[in-house]
Design an enzyme around this catalytic site. Structure first.
Site, PDB file in Angstrom:
ATOM      1  N   SER A  81       0.830  -1.198   0.000  1.00 39.90           N
ATOM      2  CA  SER A  81       0.000   0.000   0.000  1.00 39.90           C
ATOM      3  C   SER A  81       0.870   1.256   0.000  1.00 39.90           C
ATOM      4  CB  SER A  81      -0.957  -0.036   1.201  1.00 39.90           C
ATOM      5  OG  SER A  81      -1.926   0.980   1.102  1.00 39.90           O
TER       6      SER A  81
ATOM      7  N   GLU B 111      -1.669  -2.643  -8.103  1.00 40.13           N
ATOM      8  CA  GLU B 111      -2.880  -2.962  -7.344  1.00 40.13           C
ATOM      9  C   GLU B 111      -3.468  -1.686  -6.775  1.00 40.13           C
ATOM     10  OE1 GLU B 111      -3.418  -2.960  -3.797  1.00 40.13           O
ATOM     11  OE2 GLU B 111      -1.446  -2.191  -3.255  1.00 40.13           O
TER      12      GLU B 111
ATOM     13  N   HIS C 103      -4.199  -5.178  -1.846  1.00 40.83           N
ATOM     14  CA  HIS C 103      -5.354  -5.035  -0.965  1.00 40.83           C
ATOM     15  C   HIS C 103      -6.362  -6.139  -1.261  1.00 40.83           C
ATOM     16  CE1 HIS C 103      -3.571  -1.014  -0.593  1.00 40.83           C
ATOM     17  NE2 HIS C 103      -4.165  -0.974   0.579  1.00 40.83           N
TER      18      HIS C 103
END
Length: 335
Positions: free
Chosen positions: A114, A236, A304
């Site tokens: 992330s 992502e 995620h």
């Protein structure tokens, strides 16, 4: 390509934890502590440092304190692995202040995803250290009962001095988000995984670059922008939409990235929104794949999502959509 490899996980390894952005360890201490206990259950020795509980508004302490914590762990000779507690939004505050020479002199396994994309991009660019895009303490190790077996198995495999090989496909996944501190006292409900989606066919090889797409945008036009040449992009998102993905990919196209890369592998995402059913993610990704004649695969287990793979940066990878195969062909650590 000159790269710096960390040492493999062999036997008992000492782990340090960092909170480079979000103050979630302060807000959800029980969740963090459960993650630490699940790490210890793997035979890892964890340095318990109260600095991860720091809170300074919307971040986990001052810039100086967060940077010093990272420096302390990298220069600690007992530490072999550093894992992020969680992501957040503001680890880019640290990049101008990190001592990259110190990190280069003390290579270690660094794991996170992330917002930790900022650290991955900066450290790999400045030091050539192979880092790992993988599970964090609170989202995965902090789950009730510990990480899903698929996550745990591939986490361990990534740090062995042998190639990861072909990426597996999880038989199940979950989109259930249990509110931390109130409802995360049971395992998440799983559902069957339909497998990868081939958006554009092709065969290629290059070197891995793994990132959260919107966070990756923060590095463009900075000294930490990646070297795009010959990269296979593993991208992502979390809770974004087809509009945002299209905008980000178009920006990469506008700065010439697609002429340089060798393929795209896109992760499955929690809460992803398709704005118009006539333009799903597959159609958007296919457009870029067709235009630049590169293989594009989606719905892969990383980022995620749950469960997740642990993917190394800067490692040679082959993509073959006809075989539905994405294979890392060299080890990411040294014995």
């Amino acid at each position: 390509m000159t790269r710096l490899f960390p040492k493999a996980w062999v036997g008992t390894m000492t782990v340090g934890t960092i909170a480079p952005a979000s103050p979630a360890p302060n807000n959800f201490r029980q969740r963090y502590e459960r993650g630490i206990q699940n790490l210890k259950a793997l035979g890892l020795k964890v340095i318990e440092d109260r600095r991860v509980f720091a809170k300074n508004g919307h971040v986990a302490g001052t810039v100086g304190a967060r940077v010093r914590h990272i420096h302390d762990l990298f220069q600690n000779p007992e530490v072999g692995m550093i894992i992020s507690a969680i992501g957040g939004f503001n680890s880019n505050q640290l990049l101008r202040h990190i001592d990259y020479d110190l990190i280069q002199r003390n290579p270690k396994i660094l794991v996170g995803y992330s917002d930790v994309t900022n650290l991955h991009m900066a450290i790999t660019k400045q030091t050539n250290l192979v880092t790992f895009y993988g599970p964090a303490i609170m989202p995965q190790f902090g789950d009730f009962g510990g990480p899903i077996d698929f996550t745990l198995r591939n986490f361990k495999k990534a740090f062995q001095p042998i190639p990861i090989g072909s990426l597996p496909v999880s038989e199940v996944f979950t989109e259930e988000l249990l509110p931390w501190g109130t409802h995360d006292s049971r395992p998440k409900q799983m559902q069957p995984n339909s497998g990868w989606i081939i958006c554009h066919e092709g065969k290629s090889e290059g070197y891995s670059l793994v990132a959260n797409l919107t966070t990756l945008m923060m590095t463009i036009a900075t000294r930490w922008e990646p070297i795009w040449q010959d990269k296979v992009l593993f991208l992502e998102e979390e809770g974004q939409s087809t509009q945002i993905t299209d905008r980000c990919l178009t920006h990469l196209e506008n700065i010439g990235v697609f002429e340089k890369i060798k393929g795209i592998v896109f992760g499955r995402s929690y809460g992803y929104k398709v704005v118009d059913s006539k333009y799903p993610l597959k159609r958007i990704l296919r457009r870029f794949g067709r235009r630049y004649k590169i293989p594009v695969i989606a719905n892969v287990d990383f980022g995620h999502s749950d469960p997740v793979l642990t993917l190394p940066q800067l490692i040679h990878v082959k993509v073959d959509t006809a075989k539905q195969d994405v294979a890392f062909t060299e080890a990411a650590v040294v014995a």
